[in-house]
Motif scaffolding. Structure first.
Motif, PDB file in Angstrom:
ATOM      1  N   THR A  34       0.855  -1.208   0.000  1.00 31.19           N
ATOM      2  CA  THR A  34       0.000   0.000   0.000  1.00 31.19           C
ATOM      3  C   THR A  34       0.882   1.246   0.000  1.00 31.19           C
ATOM      4  O   THR A  34       0.424   2.354   0.263  1.00 31.19           O
ATOM      5  CB  THR A  34      -0.888   0.025   1.262  1.00 31.19           C
ATOM      6  OG1 THR A  34      -0.051  -0.162   2.407  1.00 31.19           O
ATOM      7  CG2 THR A  34      -1.944  -1.076   1.216  1.00 31.19           C
ATOM      8  N   LYS A  35       2.152   1.053  -0.333  1.00 29.36           N
ATOM      9  CA  LYS A  35       3.117   2.157  -0.219  1.00 29.36           C
ATOM     10  C   LYS A  35       2.687   3.388  -1.002  1.00 29.36           C
ATOM     11  O   LYS A  35       2.738   4.506  -0.524  1.00 29.36           O
ATOM     12  CB  LYS A  35       4.499   1.672  -0.671  1.00 29.36           C
ATOM     13  CG  LYS A  35       5.629   2.650  -0.468  1.00 29.36           C
ATOM     14  CD  LYS A  35       6.996   2.009  -0.718  1.00 29.36           C
ATOM     15  CE  LYS A  35       8.054   3.073  -0.961  1.00 29.36           C
ATOM     16  NZ  LYS A  35       7.863   3.748  -2.287  1.00 29.36           N
ATOM     17  N   ILE A  37      -0.226   4.269  -1.938  1.00 24.10           N
ATOM     18  CA  ILE A  37      -1.571   4.750  -1.623  1.00 24.10           C
ATOM     19  C   ILE A  37      -1.482   5.853  -0.573  1.00 24.10           C
ATOM     20  O   ILE A  37      -0.751   5.723   0.408  1.00 24.10           O
ATOM     21  CB  ILE A  37      -2.458   3.591  -1.131  1.00 24.10           C
ATOM     22  CG1 ILE A  37      -2.694   2.599  -2.272  1.00 24.10           C
ATOM     23  CG2 ILE A  37      -3.775   4.109  -0.570  1.00 24.10           C
ATOM     24  CD1 ILE A  37      -3.419   1.341  -1.857  1.00 24.10           C
ATOM     25  N   LYS A  82      -3.661   0.145   4.815  1.00 19.72           N
ATOM     26  CA  LYS A  82      -2.581   1.137   4.697  1.00 19.72           C
ATOM     27  C   LYS A  82      -1.924   1.366   6.061  1.00 19.72           C
ATOM     28  O   LYS A  82      -0.705   1.302   6.202  1.00 19.72           O
ATOM     29  CB  LYS A  82      -3.153   2.446   4.163  1.00 19.72           C
ATOM     30  CG  LYS A  82      -2.166   3.611   4.151  1.00 19.72           C
ATOM     31  CD  LYS A  82      -1.053   3.444   3.129  1.00 19.72           C
ATOM     32  CE  LYS A  82      -0.064   4.574   3.182  1.00 19.72           C
ATOM     33  NZ  LYS A  82       1.066   4.408   2.263  1.00 19.72           N
TER      34      LYS A  82
ATOM     35  N   GLN B  24      -3.495  12.286  -2.984  1.00 16.17           N
ATOM     36  CA  GLN B  24      -3.019  11.158  -3.814  1.00 16.17           C
ATOM     37  C   GLN B  24      -2.346  11.663  -5.088  1.00 16.17           C
ATOM     38  O   GLN B  24      -1.319  11.106  -5.506  1.00 16.17           O
ATOM     39  CB  GLN B  24      -4.201  10.248  -4.192  1.00 16.17           C
ATOM     40  CG  GLN B  24      -3.788   9.000  -4.965  1.00 16.17           C
ATOM     41  CD  GLN B  24      -2.953   8.035  -4.148  1.00 16.17           C
ATOM     42  OE1 GLN B  24      -3.480   7.274  -3.333  1.00 16.17           O
ATOM     43  NE2 GLN B  24      -1.644   8.034  -4.338  1.00 16.17           N
ATOM     44  N   LYS B  27       1.107  12.892  -3.898  1.00 19.46           N
ATOM     45  CA  LYS B  27       1.992  11.768  -3.534  1.00 19.46           C
ATOM     46  C   LYS B  27       2.469  11.052  -4.792  1.00 19.46           C
ATOM     47  O   LYS B  27       3.659  10.760  -4.934  1.00 19.46           O
ATOM     48  CB  LYS B  27       1.231  10.798  -2.625  1.00 19.46           C
ATOM     49  CG  LYS B  27       2.046   9.602  -2.090  1.00 19.46           C
ATOM     50  CD  LYS B  27       1.205   8.752  -1.157  1.00 19.46           C
ATOM     51  CE  LYS B  27       1.887   7.473  -0.730  1.00 19.46           C
ATOM     52  NZ  LYS B  27       3.053   7.713   0.145  1.00 19.46           N
ATOM     53  N   ALA B  36       1.203   0.427  -6.182  1.00 23.77           N
ATOM     54  CA  ALA B  36       0.144  -0.167  -5.340  1.00 23.77           C
ATOM     55  C   ALA B  36      -1.241   0.357  -5.710  1.00 23.77           C
ATOM     56  O   ALA B  36      -2.252  -0.141  -5.214  1.00 23.77           O
ATOM     57  CB  ALA B  36       0.432   0.135  -3.875  1.00 23.77           C
TER      58      ALA B  36
END
Lengths: 105, 105
Positions: A34-35, A37, A82, B24, B27, B36
């Motif tokens: 889940t890195k 995410i 997560k 998101q 990131k 992921a």
């Protein structure tokens, strides 16, 4: 424009919005990764679905309530994966750095 | 129950739903890592926001239309990052395996 068209669009869009989380739950479960995410995304998303579900309840619309409760459940599952994976990673790096325990060589 | 409460809830929920994608996007942009993230999730999500935006247009509700167009833009951005990174990775592995080019030693 036929009366039923907007309702049909909203119903399909609602189903798709809820179903969209399923492949992410499956991928996160299978790959344990889940890195990439964003935790903040899912914290905000979960909050939004709590509000949308309450909104559905207040206006007495069970479809709005149910779709959003399902989305709440799915997005909260991703958030739990997560947080769990981040914690495991943090514990993993910590156990490498603890001087007392790690015997050299 | 005050009349304005459901409208207030829906407005806050709508803003949060749209804003949730921003962390998101940031990131994925900063870390260049989308491994992921589920491509299928965002393909379905983008489709849903196209329908929600059309729904907003049909019922003449510009807030529904605008929130969903913003969400469409943000989720489509994440999908583009995902597809681009997957393609680069695929090209990266292919250039290692091409016999003709890769001179041994």
């Amino acid at each position: 424009m036929p009366d039923w068209l907007p309702t049909l669009l909203a119903t399909i869009a609602g189903i798709l919005s809820t179903l969209s989380f399923v492949p992410q739950v499956i991928k996160a479960w299978r790959e344990r990764d889940t890195k990439a995410i964003s935790k903040h995304m899912y914290m905000v998303t979960v909050t939004a679905f709590v509000l949308w579900s309450s909104y559905g309840y207040l206006i007495g619309s069970w479809p709005v309530m149910i779709f959003n409760l399902l989305s709440l459940g799915l997005s909260a599952t991703i958030l739990v994966f997560k947080i769990r994976n981040d914690r495991r990673k943090a514990q993993g790096t910590q156990s490498h750095r603890e001087p007392g325990l790690a015997r050299p060589g």
